[in-house]
Design a protein around this motif. Structure first.
Motif, PDB file in Angstrom:
ATOM      1  N   TYR A  47       0.790  -1.097  -0.398  1.00 39.44           N
ATOM      2  CA  TYR A  47      -0.593  -0.178   0.093  1.00 39.44           C
ATOM      3  C   TYR A  47       1.127   1.322  -0.038  1.00 39.44           C
ATOM      4  CZ  TYR A  47      -3.933   2.991   0.833  1.00 39.44           C
ATOM      5  OH  TYR A  47      -4.802   4.183   0.689  1.00 39.44           O
ATOM      6  N   CYS A  49       0.740   5.468  -0.192  1.00 41.13           N
ATOM      7  CA  CYS A  49       0.225   6.654   0.137  1.00 41.13           C
ATOM      8  C   CYS A  49      -0.115   7.440  -1.654  1.00 41.13           C
ATOM      9  CB  CYS A  49       0.281   7.413   0.644  1.00 41.13           C
ATOM     10  SG  CYS A  49      -0.086   6.585   2.933  1.00 41.13           S
ATOM     11  N   ASN A  87      -4.294   4.509  -2.851  1.00 42.91           N
ATOM     12  CA  ASN A  87      -5.427   5.891  -2.881  1.00 42.91           C
ATOM     13  C   ASN A  87      -5.551   7.054  -3.743  1.00 42.91           C
ATOM     14  OD1 ASN A  87      -3.580   6.879  -0.459  1.00 42.91           O
ATOM     15  ND2 ASN A  87      -5.270   7.930  -0.390  1.00 42.91           N
ATOM     16  N   TRP A 233      -8.464  11.902   6.698  1.00 47.74           N
ATOM     17  CA  TRP A 233      -7.405  11.330   5.570  1.00 47.74           C
ATOM     18  C   TRP A 233      -6.816   9.652   6.006  1.00 47.74           C
ATOM     19  CZ3 TRP A 233      -1.669  12.819   5.896  1.00 47.74           C
ATOM     20  CH2 TRP A 233      -0.797  12.586   5.388  1.00 47.74           C
ATOM     21  N   CYS A 237      -6.748   6.005   4.356  1.00 49.43           N
ATOM     22  CA  CYS A 237      -5.765   4.988   4.052  1.00 49.43           C
ATOM     23  C   CYS A 237      -5.909   3.588   4.199  1.00 49.43           C
ATOM     24  CB  CYS A 237      -4.186   5.126   4.183  1.00 49.43           C
ATOM     25  SG  CYS A 237      -4.379   6.446   2.677  1.00 49.43           S
ATOM     26  N   GLN A 252       3.605  -0.640   3.646  1.00 51.17           N
ATOM     27  CA  GLN A 252       2.674   0.747   3.957  1.00 51.17           C
ATOM     28  C   GLN A 252       4.092   1.305   3.504  1.00 51.17           C
ATOM     29  OE1 GLN A 252       0.549   3.020   6.670  1.00 51.17           O
ATOM     30  NE2 GLN A 252      -0.055   3.271   5.557  1.00 51.17           N
ATOM     31  N   HIS A 262       0.706  10.720   9.548  1.00 46.89           N
ATOM     32  CA  HIS A 262      -0.375   9.603   8.858  1.00 46.89           C
ATOM     33  C   HIS A 262      -0.505   7.720   9.014  1.00 46.89           C
ATOM     34  CE1 HIS A 262      -3.010   8.261   5.992  1.00 46.89           C
ATOM     35  NE2 HIS A 262      -1.430   8.624   5.028  1.00 46.89           N
ATOM     36  N   CYS A 266      -3.000   5.820  10.453  1.00 44.40           N
ATOM     37  CA  CYS A 266      -3.210   5.413   9.773  1.00 44.40           C
ATOM     38  C   CYS A 266      -2.978   3.137  10.750  1.00 44.40           C
ATOM     39  CB  CYS A 266      -2.909   4.806   8.917  1.00 44.40           C
ATOM     40  SG  CYS A 266      -2.792   6.304   7.258  1.00 44.40           S
TER      41      CYS A 266
HETATM   42 ZN    ZN Z   1      -2.437   7.435   3.434  1.00 48.40          ZN
END
Ligand code: ZN
Length: 419
Positions: A47, A49, A87, A233, A237, A252, A262, A266
């Motif tokens: 993943y 961002c 995303n 935000w 995610c 990630q 962030h 998350c």
């Molecule tokens: Zn993110």
């Protein structure tokens, strides 16, 4: 959301070097050391961002997506399948503020910039995500996450008569802070600098993060059981990653400026949803790219864009080579002359790949694999190709298949192919 068309990836012959490591090792932010990433076999989950769609795609962003493209290619070469998710934060304060400043409709601005990003990524031969999901098309996922968090008393409404927005009890989740390893005071300071609101009255804890912002006048909003509003935000995610990759996945990734708040936020939401299970196995962060002595950033306005360089006639393979000349963990500065040295390298490689013979390809392919499997060392990989190129251009080597084989390896592992 449609991603961009994939560039074909040549399949390389297996190595016969018994000393070549059969796993990918990358620097993990949590353990502060190299760590094996991805499973031994099967599917790796990645993943990364994505952008907030304005000022796409500056070189700092391009460097981040290229870094994870190298990891993607290393995994493919190891025989793994890669489930890659990205995303698009297509509704958030910075986008709405930019649209308001310029008088443009926010949806139009987002659509234009997403298209530009896709075009840039395709030109740079970055392999596309399998799931490319915009915040505005995944609202139901966020809404479900918040419903789940509410049922666990991990979400609450801020004590504000006018806008009782929903917040997440970040700091109450076990292991909160293991990614950034900051003190509480440092977290509060950085949270304030990077779009958080530690000072907001009515929160239970300064570090609690926004889940759902209730509708304000002149802001886009959607109906939900939590009130009409729009998503925060971090929860965006987490919800997208867990929907497409499961509760826990391999990596990630993002720029180093995403470590806090962030990625910490998350991960905390992820653990909240998954009853304590870890979110990503590893967190991988990319250095910042500067221009004229400062970090390249939208807020400072000192950006160099992939699209601008392309408009100036710079070949995308040359931009790719200019970026790959830097190790992903370093902070570095962009100079216009970077293009000149990358162009010289591209010209030499192109000539060597077109020559009628060279030294055997197998050792250099092993060395490329070795460099990339050991913390995505692109500069070392480039140096290996340079060395082979110099020999080929000097007339060394008699293997007629080598130029084609090395070109295929450079295409598969470094994503560089000359049109
Ligand atoms: Zn993110």
């Amino acid at each position: 959301m449609d991603a961009w068309p994939p560039a074909p990836v040549p399949i390389l012959p297996p190595s016969h070097d018994p000393d070549l490591d059969g796993r990918a090792h990358v620097f993990d932010t949590v353990t502060r050391g190299l760590r094996i990433v991805g499973p031994e076999q099967g599917t790796a989950g990645l993943y990364v961002c994505g952008i907030t769609p304005y000022d796409a795609t500056h070189l700092g962003h391009a460097f981040t997506y290229l870094t994870f493209d190298l990891l993607h290619r290393v995994w493919l070469d190891l025989g793994l399948a890669v489930d890659y998710v990205q995303n698009i934060t297509d509704v958030d304060d910075p986008l709405l503020e930019r649209a308001a400043e310029t008088g443009q409709d926010w949806e139009e601005l987002a659509a234009e910039q997403i298209e530009l990003f896709r075009t840039d990524m395709a030109a740079l031969r970055v392999l596309p995500p399998r799931h490319y999901m915009a915040a505005t098309e995944t609202l139901h996922l966020v809404i479900d996450t918040i419903t789940d968090l509410r049922s666990k008393d991990l979400a609450y409404q801020v004590a504000d008569d006018e806008y009782p927005d929903w917040y997440f009890r970040s700091a109450s989740v076990e292991h909160f802070g293991v990614i950034s390893q900051l003190t509480r005071e440092q977290m509060i300071a950085i949270f304030a600098e990077r779009g958080g609101d530690p000072e907001r009255l009515g929160k239970d804890d300064a570090l609690d993060s926004l889940l759902w912002r209730l509708a304000r006048a002149d802001e886009p909003a959607w109906d939900s059981p939590h009130g009409r509003g729009r998503p925060g935000w971090h929860v965006e995610c987490t919800s997208i990653a867990q929907r497409y990759l499961g509760e826990t996945f391999s990596v990630q990734g993002g720029g180093r400026d995403l470590i806090f708040p962030h990625h910490e936020m998350c991960a905390a939401v992820g653990r909240g949803v998954a009853n304590g299970a870890r979110f990503a196995h590893s967190y991988v962060h990319v250095g910042m790219v500067g221009l004229d002595g400062e970090k390249m950033s939208k807020s400072r306005g000192n950006l160099e864009l992939v699209s601008r360089l392309r408009q100036q006639g710079v070949d995308a393979s040359v931009i790719r080579l200019a970026l790959l000349a830097h190790h992903y963990r370093n902070d570095w500065e962009w100079f216009a002359t970077d293009i000149d040295s990358a162009q010289r390298r591209a010209d030499a490689w192109r000539s060597a790949f077109a020559s009628s013979h060279g030294t055997p390809a197998a050792p250099i392919i092993d060395n490329l694999r070795r460099a990339l499997r050991h913390d995505l060392d692109a500069p070392r990989a480039l140096a290996e190709v340079d060395e082979w190129t110099s020999a080929a251009l000097a007339g060394d080597g008699t293997d007629p298949d080598a130029p084609r084989q090395v070109a295929a390896a450079v295409d598969a592992l470094l994503g560089v192919r000359f049109g």
